[in-house]
Design a protein around this motif. Structure first.
Motif, PDB file in Angstrom:
ATOM      1  N   GLY A  88       8.517   7.841  -2.619  1.00 39.10           N
ATOM      2  CA  GLY A  88       8.387   8.185  -1.845  1.00 39.10           C
ATOM      3  C   GLY A  88       9.687   7.173  -0.849  1.00 39.10           C
ATOM      4  O   GLY A  88      10.722   7.300  -1.237  1.00 39.10           O
ATOM      5  N   THR A  89       9.124   6.798   0.166  1.00 40.13           N
ATOM      6  CA  THR A  89      10.052   6.065   1.318  1.00 40.13           C
ATOM      7  C   THR A  89       9.909   4.595   1.000  1.00 40.13           C
ATOM      8  O   THR A  89       8.834   4.365   0.320  1.00 40.13           O
ATOM      9  CB  THR A  89      10.239   6.457   2.330  1.00 40.13           C
ATOM     10  N   ALA A  90      11.193   4.182   1.358  1.00 40.25           N
ATOM     11  CA  ALA A  90      11.027   2.628   1.284  1.00 40.25           C
ATOM     12  C   ALA A  90      11.494   1.548   2.399  1.00 40.25           C
ATOM     13  O   ALA A  90      12.462   2.369   3.453  1.00 40.25           O
ATOM     14  CB  ALA A  90      10.926   1.814   0.092  1.00 40.25           C
ATOM     15  N   PRO A 141      11.867   0.211  -4.375  1.00 40.17           N
ATOM     16  CA  PRO A 141      11.247   1.398  -4.213  1.00 40.17           C
ATOM     17  C   PRO A 141      10.037   1.799  -4.877  1.00 40.17           C
ATOM     18  O   PRO A 141       9.172   1.090  -6.203  1.00 40.17           O
ATOM     19  CB  PRO A 141      12.089   2.348  -5.390  1.00 40.17           C
ATOM     20  N   THR A 190       1.786  -0.448  -8.152  1.00 38.44           N
ATOM     21  CA  THR A 190       1.978  -0.382  -6.266  1.00 38.44           C
ATOM     22  C   THR A 190       0.357  -1.203  -5.629  1.00 38.44           C
ATOM     23  O   THR A 190      -0.144  -0.172  -5.249  1.00 38.44           O
ATOM     24  CB  THR A 190       2.870   1.405  -5.926  1.00 38.44           C
ATOM     25  N   TYR A 208      -1.526  -1.527  -2.101  1.00 36.75           N
ATOM     26  CA  TYR A 208      -1.713  -2.093  -1.000  1.00 36.75           C
ATOM     27  C   TYR A 208      -3.000  -2.819  -0.622  1.00 36.75           C
ATOM     28  O   TYR A 208      -3.948  -2.397  -0.491  1.00 36.75           O
ATOM     29  CB  TYR A 208      -0.969  -0.308  -0.011  1.00 36.75           C
ATOM     30  N   ASP A 248       2.809  -5.032  -2.093  1.00 34.43           N
ATOM     31  CA  ASP A 248       3.825  -4.070  -2.205  1.00 34.43           C
ATOM     32  C   ASP A 248       3.859  -3.723  -0.864  1.00 34.43           C
ATOM     33  O   ASP A 248       4.700  -3.889   0.555  1.00 34.43           O
ATOM     34  CB  ASP A 248       3.895  -3.086  -2.481  1.00 34.43           C
ATOM     35  N   THR A 289       5.243  -2.090   3.597  1.00 33.31           N
ATOM     36  CA  THR A 289       5.131  -0.044   3.707  1.00 33.31           C
ATOM     37  C   THR A 289       4.088  -0.223   4.399  1.00 33.31           C
ATOM     38  O   THR A 289       3.065  -0.824   3.905  1.00 33.31           O
ATOM     39  CB  THR A 289       5.913   0.164   2.551  1.00 33.31           C
ATOM     40  N   THR A 345       3.934  12.298  -0.161  1.00 35.73           N
ATOM     41  CA  THR A 345       5.426  10.815   0.167  1.00 35.73           C
ATOM     42  C   THR A 345       5.949  11.813   0.911  1.00 35.73           C
ATOM     43  O   THR A 345       6.711  10.792   1.373  1.00 35.73           O
ATOM     44  CB  THR A 345       5.775  10.661  -0.953  1.00 35.73           C
ATOM     45  N   ASP A 403       4.991   5.238   3.364  1.00 38.28           N
ATOM     46  CA  ASP A 403       5.526   5.584   1.925  1.00 38.28           C
ATOM     47  C   ASP A 403       4.786   6.525   0.805  1.00 38.28           C
ATOM     48  O   ASP A 403       5.344   7.965   0.748  1.00 38.28           O
ATOM     49  CB  ASP A 403       4.993   4.341   0.590  1.00 38.28           C
TER      50      ASP A 403
END
Length: 342
Positions: free
Chosen positions: A14-16, A22, A176, A178, A205, A240, A289, A311
């Motif tokens: 994924g991106t961050a 990460p 992780t 959210y 996160d 994120t 992702t 993400d």
């Protein structure tokens, strides 16, 4: 029937946001294939065109909702069972879970007081969930529909309980988390930020958007980017986003829905009847992702924001269920699968 499905649309990482750790590594995303799961059971029993259509749901990674119904049980064992049903012996595979426990008697009773004993039950439930997860790999949406608390009894109590969950679950080594941040068509940004701060966003996160609404992915990208900037200005940087895309390929707002269906119920909002119909419910961007892919039809500006802040697109909405909750409805599943542009 053993299945190990890894979607081509789910790349390895994924991106961050800059400076953030990460949050989703190269562990595979897998579908939920418990024999009793509605979409999987229907897919397993179907043939022909129906099987092909149901595969668009059953063979894609979906978030399993872990609800307050388990607060009277040993939640540790239940969550271990659910994770095992995701991983099927592969500890590198992610389980995708939503934790939804603030309304044990339903959101309709949100104005009822929450006794101290019930508050303690919630904390104990979270403790048991944390033990059950342990070091397992989990992607978690924490308390979808959190914004409902604003219209309930003493919102700060529910935000405080959520902050307890955020701190406990956010400390797990391979989970992780959210925290639900509402939706682009729901809370104003300043109110959403106040909620997130009170509900413990500093311990997790990032932010989850769009859980029970149908607004556009692009709208939530822009909304989420605004929330992240505001949180950073408040001393909480590096967050994120994940965005629900299970049901928003033809987006609409609650206001648009109720203008068209003044006596309707948005939980069972109107399904698309054709691939060209607009402002109706059908499957959106598949879980991935690869958030800035041109295939998703986003503008260059929105792709840039997605690359920086998002993400993943996840499926934690459930348009194939009655009222997005239960039970599974085969007619809804076939309808959203037959009209999706993806």
């Amino acid at each position: 029937m053993a299945v190990a499905v890894i979607l081509a649309l789910v790349p390895s990482a994924g991106t961050a946001a800059a400076g953030a750790r990460p949050v989703i590594d190269d562990g595979p995303w897998v579908p939920f294939t418990a024999s009793w799961d509605g979409p999987w059971q229907a897919y397993s029993q179907a043939t022909g065109t129906s099987k092909t259509l149901l595969g668009k749901i059953a063979l894609r990674p979906r978030v399993f909702w872990f609800t307050s119904g388990t607060q009277k049980r040993n939640a540790t064992e239940v969550v271990r069972d659910r994770i095992a049903e995701f991983q099927r012996g592969n500890p590198d595979a992610y389980a995708q879970l939503a934790i939804f426990g603030l309304y044990p008697t339903g959101e309709k009773n949100r104005t009822d007081p929450i006794p101290l004993a019930q508050q303690q039950t919630y904390r104990r439930w979270i403790d048991q969930i944390a033990v059950g997860i342990g070091s397992s790999k989990v992607i978690m949406v924490l308390e979808p529909d959190l914004a409902v608390a604003w219209g309930g009894w003493r919102p700060g109590v529910r935000f405080g309980l959520t902050a307890y969950a955020a701190k406990k679950l956010g400390s797990l080594p391979n989970t992780t988390v959210y925290l639900d941040g509402s939706d682009a068509d729901w809370l104003k940004a300043d109110k959403a930020v106040r909620m997130l701060l009170r509900a413990g966003v500093r311990y997790v996160d990032g932010i989850a958007l769009g859980s029970t609404h149908y607004s556009s992915t692009a709208g939530n990208i822009r909304y989420g980017a605004n929330l992240i900037r505001r949180l950073s200005a408040q001393g909480v940087p590096g967050k994120t986003l994940v965005i629900d895309t299970a049901d928003n390929a033809k987006p609409f707002t609650p206001q648009e829905f109720y203008r068209r269906f003044p006596h309707g119920w948005i939980g069972n909002a109107n399904l698309c009847r054709t691939k060209t119909e607009t402002k109706c419910v059908t499957l959106g961007i598949p879980p991935t992702t690869d958030v800035a892919n041109a295939r998703w039809g986003l503008s260059a500006t929105d792709r840039s924001l997605a690359s920086k802040y998002v993400d993943a697109y996840l499926w934690f909405g459930r348009p194939w269920l009655y009222n997005q909750a239960a039970p599974f409805r085969l007619n809804r599943a076939l309808a959203v699968a037959s009209t999706t542009p993806y």
